[in-house]
Design a protein around this motif. Sequence first.
Motif, mmCIF file in Angstrom:
data_model
loop_
_atom_site.group_PDB
_atom_site.id
_atom_site.type_symbol
_atom_site.label_atom_id
_atom_site.label_comp_id
_atom_site.label_asym_id
_atom_site.label_seq_id
_atom_site.Cartn_x
_atom_site.Cartn_y
_atom_site.Cartn_z
ATOM 1 N N THR A 72 3.573 2.894 -1.850
ATOM 2 C CA THR A 72 1.972 3.459 -2.193
ATOM 3 C C THR A 72 1.105 2.526 -1.382
ATOM 4 O OG1 THR A 72 1.690 1.861 -4.197
ATOM 5 C CG2 THR A 72 3.038 3.675 -4.579
ATOM 6 N N LEU A 73 -0.307 2.952 -1.511
ATOM 7 C CA LEU A 73 -1.277 2.118 -0.833
ATOM 8 C C LEU A 73 -1.390 0.711 -1.251
ATOM 9 C CD1 LEU A 73 -3.936 4.930 0.301
ATOM 10 C CD2 LEU A 73 -1.656 4.432 1.436
ATOM 11 N N ASP A 74 -1.178 0.462 -2.360
ATOM 12 C CA ASP A 74 -1.469 -0.961 -2.869
ATOM 13 C C ASP A 74 -0.199 -1.834 -2.427
ATOM 14 O OD1 ASP A 74 -3.955 -0.345 -3.844
ATOM 15 O OD2 ASP A 74 -2.867 0.694 -5.781
ATOM 16 N N ASP A 75 0.693 -1.315 -2.096
ATOM 17 C CA ASP A 75 1.929 -2.384 -1.689
ATOM 18 C C ASP A 75 1.652 -2.993 -0.152
ATOM 19 O OD1 ASP A 75 3.195 -1.501 -3.853
ATOM 20 O OD2 ASP A 75 4.178 0.208 -2.906
ATOM 21 N N SER A 126 3.786 -5.012 4.530
ATOM 22 C CA SER A 126 3.890 -3.680 3.819
ATOM 23 C C SER A 126 5.209 -3.758 2.825
ATOM 24 C CB SER A 126 4.153 -2.776 4.751
ATOM 25 O OG SER A 126 3.350 -1.584 4.505
ATOM 26 N N LYS A 146 -2.975 1.793 4.102
ATOM 27 C CA LYS A 146 -3.245 0.642 3.174
ATOM 28 C C LYS A 146 -4.187 -0.374 3.621
ATOM 29 C CE LYS A 146 1.789 0.368 2.257
ATOM 30 N NZ LYS A 146 3.238 -0.369 2.106
ATOM 31 N N ALA A 173 -7.222 6.846 0.060
ATOM 32 C CA ALA A 173 -7.968 5.351 0.256
ATOM 33 C C ALA A 173 -9.421 5.590 -0.044
ATOM 34 C CB ALA A 173 -7.586 4.879 1.375
ATOM 35 N N SER A 221 -11.975 -2.571 0.192
ATOM 36 C CA SER A 221 -12.034 -3.228 -1.162
ATOM 37 C C SER A 221 -12.706 -4.651 -0.709
ATOM 38 C CB SER A 221 -10.664 -3.385 -1.797
ATOM 39 O OG SER A 221 -10.225 -4.460 -0.752
ATOM 40 N N LYS A 268 -7.742 1.008 2.996
ATOM 41 C CA LYS A 268 -8.121 0.823 1.464
ATOM 42 C C LYS A 268 -8.088 -0.763 1.207
ATOM 43 C CE LYS A 268 -6.586 1.706 -3.287
ATOM 44 N NZ LYS A 268 -5.642 2.103 -4.146
ATOM 45 N N TYR A 269 -7.414 -1.475 1.833
ATOM 46 C CA TYR A 269 -7.682 -3.099 1.621
ATOM 47 C C TYR A 269 -8.857 -3.441 2.330
ATOM 48 C CZ TYR A 269 -7.466 -8.070 3.096
ATOM 49 O OH TYR A 269 -7.766 -9.350 3.022
ATOM 50 N N GLU A 294 0.153 -6.836 1.751
ATOM 51 C CA GLU A 294 -0.188 -8.306 1.381
ATOM 52 C C GLU A 294 -0.797 -8.996 2.497
ATOM 53 O OE1 GLU A 294 3.245 -10.107 -0.151
ATOM 54 O OE2 GLU A 294 3.293 -8.763 -1.866
#
Length: 304
Positions: free
Chosen positions: A286-289, A282, A119, A154, A126, A122-123, A291
């Motif tokens: 999934t990897l987008d979950d 977390s 995660k 990712a 981005s 990936k973050y 913050e």
Amino acid sequence: MFNSLSDRLTATFKNLRGKGRLTEADIDGTVREIRRALLDADVAVPVVRSFVSHVKERALGLEVSQALNPGQQVVKIVNDQLVEILGGQTRRLNLAKNPPTVIMLAGLQGAGKTTLAGKLAKYLKSEGHTPLLVACDLQRPNAVKQLQINGERAGVPVYAPHPGVSSEFDEVTGDPVVVARNGVSEARQKQHDVVIVDTAGRLGVDAEMMEQAANIRSAINPHEVLFVIDAMIGQDAVNTAQAFNEGVDFTGVVLSKLDGDARGGAALSVTHVTGKPVMYASTGETLDDFEVFHPDRMASRILE
Ligand code: GDP
């Protein structure tokens, strides 16, 4: 029926008559509500005790007048105290002046480290970074594979040994400390600006695991050591956080599995006993979950 803690706190002042300063008797019910709400949110008992006494101290002597509603004032005291313990402002990642920024993950087995590694990678990607993941959890054979899968998802490369496969590579890299060091060198060579090192955990705090984590820390000298803790851990949060704080002197906390029933009390327990800020949350598989953690939003969640 009053549902939110704010409403319940305000309601405890409903029958307040007259003016003057608030007394112990006036805030008795309020203090009880705060204590119950924090325990319901799974905040550790010693933390609740200290929190409540602090709020009580600030609430006693509040001037009651027509203009100032004591309920709202106490809600503000509770909110401010929550935000303060949770670290005040969002704590941003400490980026190295000379890349790569080295981030090490630590925590119990099952806390969510390997998932978080994917995660975070990936973050950060981005956000324009070029991370490399390093698989140092050689305790659980699946952990390396799981990190490779997360890396693939990712779109981030993974530096990993091949446990169980007989090769010269395996011989050199059977030691997680060596893997960590080589992973950071690889990041430097291939000009990744961030390197995220996943490490092994055990089901409970364990001297051998802690020593390994501490050795990895000394070998790679990370800019951040993120302690990943399951938000559902409840009262064990204090002991676990203290053990990792002493063992690896982490710099920030990631609260995982915040999508479950947990109301986030662990965040308060950990920050209160270690003084280290929660940086990320977390919130699913999934990897987008994932913050960035905001102390004020967590305070609202507890007050809801
Ligand atoms: P590790 O042993 O610390 O590396 O933990 P893992 O990353 O393997 O996570 C353990 C389990 O928790 C896995 O089944 C994950 O899918 C799951 N998990 C991790 N993070 C979260 C989260 O934020 N929410 C939920 N619901 N499950 C999570």
